[in-house]
Design a protein around this motif. Structure first.
Motif, PDB file in Angstrom:
ATOM      1  N   ASP A  87      15.080  -8.856   0.411  1.00  0.00           N
ATOM      2  CA  ASP A  87      13.870  -9.174   1.153  1.00  0.00           C
ATOM      3  C   ASP A  87      13.968 -10.563   1.787  1.00  0.00           C
ATOM      4  O   ASP A  87      14.596 -11.470   1.234  1.00  0.00           O
ATOM      5  CB  ASP A  87      12.678  -9.116   0.192  1.00  0.00           C
ATOM      6  N   HIS A  88      13.367 -10.735   2.948  1.00  0.00           N
ATOM      7  CA  HIS A  88      13.178 -12.041   3.603  1.00  0.00           C
ATOM      8  C   HIS A  88      14.388 -12.969   3.501  1.00  0.00           C
ATOM      9  O   HIS A  88      14.352 -13.991   2.808  1.00  0.00           O
ATOM     10  CB  HIS A  88      11.968 -12.768   3.020  1.00  0.00           C
ATOM     11  N   GLU A 132       5.951 -16.860   0.398  1.00  0.00           N
ATOM     12  CA  GLU A 132       6.887 -15.846  -0.075  1.00  0.00           C
ATOM     13  C   GLU A 132       8.178 -16.528  -0.481  1.00  0.00           C
ATOM     14  O   GLU A 132       8.907 -17.061   0.357  1.00  0.00           O
ATOM     15  CB  GLU A 132       7.156 -14.819   1.034  1.00  0.00           C
ATOM     16  N   HIS A 183       0.951 -12.983   2.750  1.00  0.00           N
ATOM     17  CA  HIS A 183       1.791 -13.019   1.553  1.00  0.00           C
ATOM     18  C   HIS A 183       1.055 -13.724   0.419  1.00  0.00           C
ATOM     19  O   HIS A 183       0.449 -14.779   0.611  1.00  0.00           O
ATOM     20  CB  HIS A 183       3.089 -13.786   1.824  1.00  0.00           C
ATOM     21  N   HIS A 212       3.908  -6.223   5.211  1.00  0.00           N
ATOM     22  CA  HIS A 212       4.140  -7.244   4.184  1.00  0.00           C
ATOM     23  C   HIS A 212       2.791  -7.743   3.676  1.00  0.00           C
ATOM     24  O   HIS A 212       1.795  -7.687   4.373  1.00  0.00           O
ATOM     25  CB  HIS A 212       4.944  -8.407   4.764  1.00  0.00           C
ATOM     26  N   GLU A 241      11.736  -8.786  11.199  1.00  0.00           N
ATOM     27  CA  GLU A 241      10.326  -9.174  11.260  1.00  0.00           C
ATOM     28  C   GLU A 241      10.024  -9.826  12.594  1.00  0.00           C
ATOM     29  O   GLU A 241      10.812 -10.632  13.098  1.00  0.00           O
ATOM     30  CB  GLU A 241       9.972 -10.128  10.114  1.00  0.00           C
ATOM     31  N   ASN A 272       5.112  -3.511   1.319  1.00  0.00           N
ATOM     32  CA  ASN A 272       5.625  -4.476   0.353  1.00  0.00           C
ATOM     33  C   ASN A 272       4.512  -4.923  -0.590  1.00  0.00           C
ATOM     34  O   ASN A 272       3.442  -5.352  -0.138  1.00  0.00           O
ATOM     35  CB  ASN A 272       6.179  -5.712   1.067  1.00  0.00           C
ATOM     36  N   ALA A 289       8.962  -5.181  10.394  1.00  0.00           N
ATOM     37  CA  ALA A 289       7.792  -5.793   9.769  1.00  0.00           C
ATOM     38  C   ALA A 289       6.968  -6.484  10.845  1.00  0.00           C
ATOM     39  O   ALA A 289       7.510  -7.238  11.656  1.00  0.00           O
ATOM     40  CB  ALA A 289       8.221  -6.801   8.704  1.00  0.00           C
TER      41      ALA A 289
END
Length: 280
Positions: free
Chosen positions: A83-84, A143, A181, A209, A135, A231, A174
Motif C-alpha cells: 500500500d501507498h 497514512e 485516512h 481509501h 492514486e 481500504n 484510487a
C-alpha cells in the motif's frame, strides 16, 4: 496456494456475490489469524495490504511466506498488496519477494510525473502478473506517517481520471472523493456524483481509501456506483489497541501473552466480518 492479483481476486469475489473487495491493513503478525477467520466466516476472498513501514518491520519474505501458508491451510483465496509506496526500489523489492499487488502513490506529483512513474511500475509488475494501483488527487488525513492537511485535499477530476487511465492502463485507481485516512471519530462525506462520473469515464476498478468513517449507507452507495476496492485500516487498529490496553492492564506478568492478544484478535475479526458482509 498461489497469491492472487487484484483482478483475479475481484473475479472470485464477484462469483461469490461480493460487489467489492475489502483491502485490510495488517500491522503485525499477531493480527493475521483474525483476518483469515473473518474470511472463513463470510466465504470472502481476502486482500491484505501492507504499508512500507510494516514491510520493513516484519520483512517481506516472512510476510509472503506466512500469508501463503495460511491461505493454503485455510483454503482462502488471498491477495498481498503493498500500500501507498512512492519509492520504485521498494516496489521492486515487494514484487521480487512475492507480493501479488502493489500501489504506486504519485499523488503528490504533477499528473505528468505520476503517469510516467506509474508506467514504470506497470512495466515492472506485468511480467510477473502483479496488479498495479495508482492514486490521483490528494486524500486527507494520515497514512503510515504521511500527512495531508485538510486544506491540501485535492479532489480527483473526471478529465484527469480519464486521461490517467487511458495513458497508463492501470489496474485500479484510487480517487479522492471525500474520504479521509485515519478517520474514526467523525463521518466522511462522499461526493457520489463525482464518483459516478469518474466511473462512467474510466470503466476501471476504482479504489476508496479511508474506508473507516464511512457510513454503511454511503459505503453501499459507493460500491454500487463503481468502487470495487475499499481500504480499511484504522478501525481494526483502534479495536486491537483498545482491547490490548484493557487485557494487558488487568493481566499478570506471568500470564501467557496469547491470552492478552486473543480478545484483541476477536475484536478485529468482528470488524472484518462486518465490513466483508457490507461489500456483498
Amino acid at each position: 496456494m498461489k497469491l492472487y492479483n487484484f483482478a483475479e481476486l475481484l473475479h472470485i469475489a464477484k462469483d461469490r456475490e461480493f460487489k467489492a473487495v475489502g483491502s485490510f491493513n495488517l500491522h503485525c503478525l499477531e493480527m493475521l489469524p483474525a483476518y483469515f477467520k473473518a474470511a472463513e466466516k463470510t466465504n470472502s476472498p481476502l486482500m491484505i495490504q501492507i504499508s512500507t513501514g510494516t514491510a520493513k518491520y516484519l520483512g517481506h519474505r516472512l510476510l509472503v511466506d506466512a500469508i501463503k501458508s495460511l491461505a493454503e491451510s485455510k483454503n482462502v483465496p488471498t491477495c498481498l498488496h503493498l500500500d501507498h509506496c512512492s519509492d520504485l526500489d521498494s516496489i521492486q523489492l515487494a514484487i521480487d519477494t512475492g507480493f501479488s499487488s502493489v500501489m504506486y502513490d504519485g499523488s503528490h506529483l504533477s499528473i505528468e510525473e505520476n503517469i510516467a512513474n506509474t508506467r514504470k511500475v506497470i512495466d515492472m509488475a506485468r511480467p510477473l502478473n502483479v496488479s498495479v494501483e495508482a492514486e490521483l488527487g490528494a486524500i486527507g488525513g494520515s497514512e503510515d506517517g504521511k500527512v495531508v492537511a485538510m486544506e491540501e485535499i485535492a479532489f480527483t477530476t473526471v478529465n484527469d481520471a480519464k486521461r490517467f487511465v487511458d495513458e497508463t492502463g492501470v489496474d485500479m485507481l484510487a480517487i479522492s472523493i471525500g474520504t479521509v485516512h485515519g478517520l474514526y471519530t467523525g463521518k466522511a462525506h462522499i461526493q457520489h456524483q463525482r464518483l459516478a462520473e469518474i466511473t462512467e469515464a474510466t470503466r476501471t476498478p476504482l479504489v476508496l481509501h479511508g474506508g473507516t468513517g464511512v457510513s454503511d449507507e454511503d459505503m453501499r452507495l459507493a460500491v454500487r456506483s463503481g468502487i470495487e476496492k475499499v481500504n480499511v485500516g484504522t478501525e481494526m487498529n483502534v479495536q486491537w489497541v483498545s482491547q490490548c490496553k484493557n487485557t494487558f492492564e488487568k493481566g499478570k506478568v506471568n500470564d501467557s501473552v496469547r491470552n492478552f492478544l486473543v480478545p484483541a484478535n476477536d475484536a478485529v475479526t468482528s470488524v472484518l466480518v462486518e465490513k466483508m458482509q457490507l461489500f456483498r
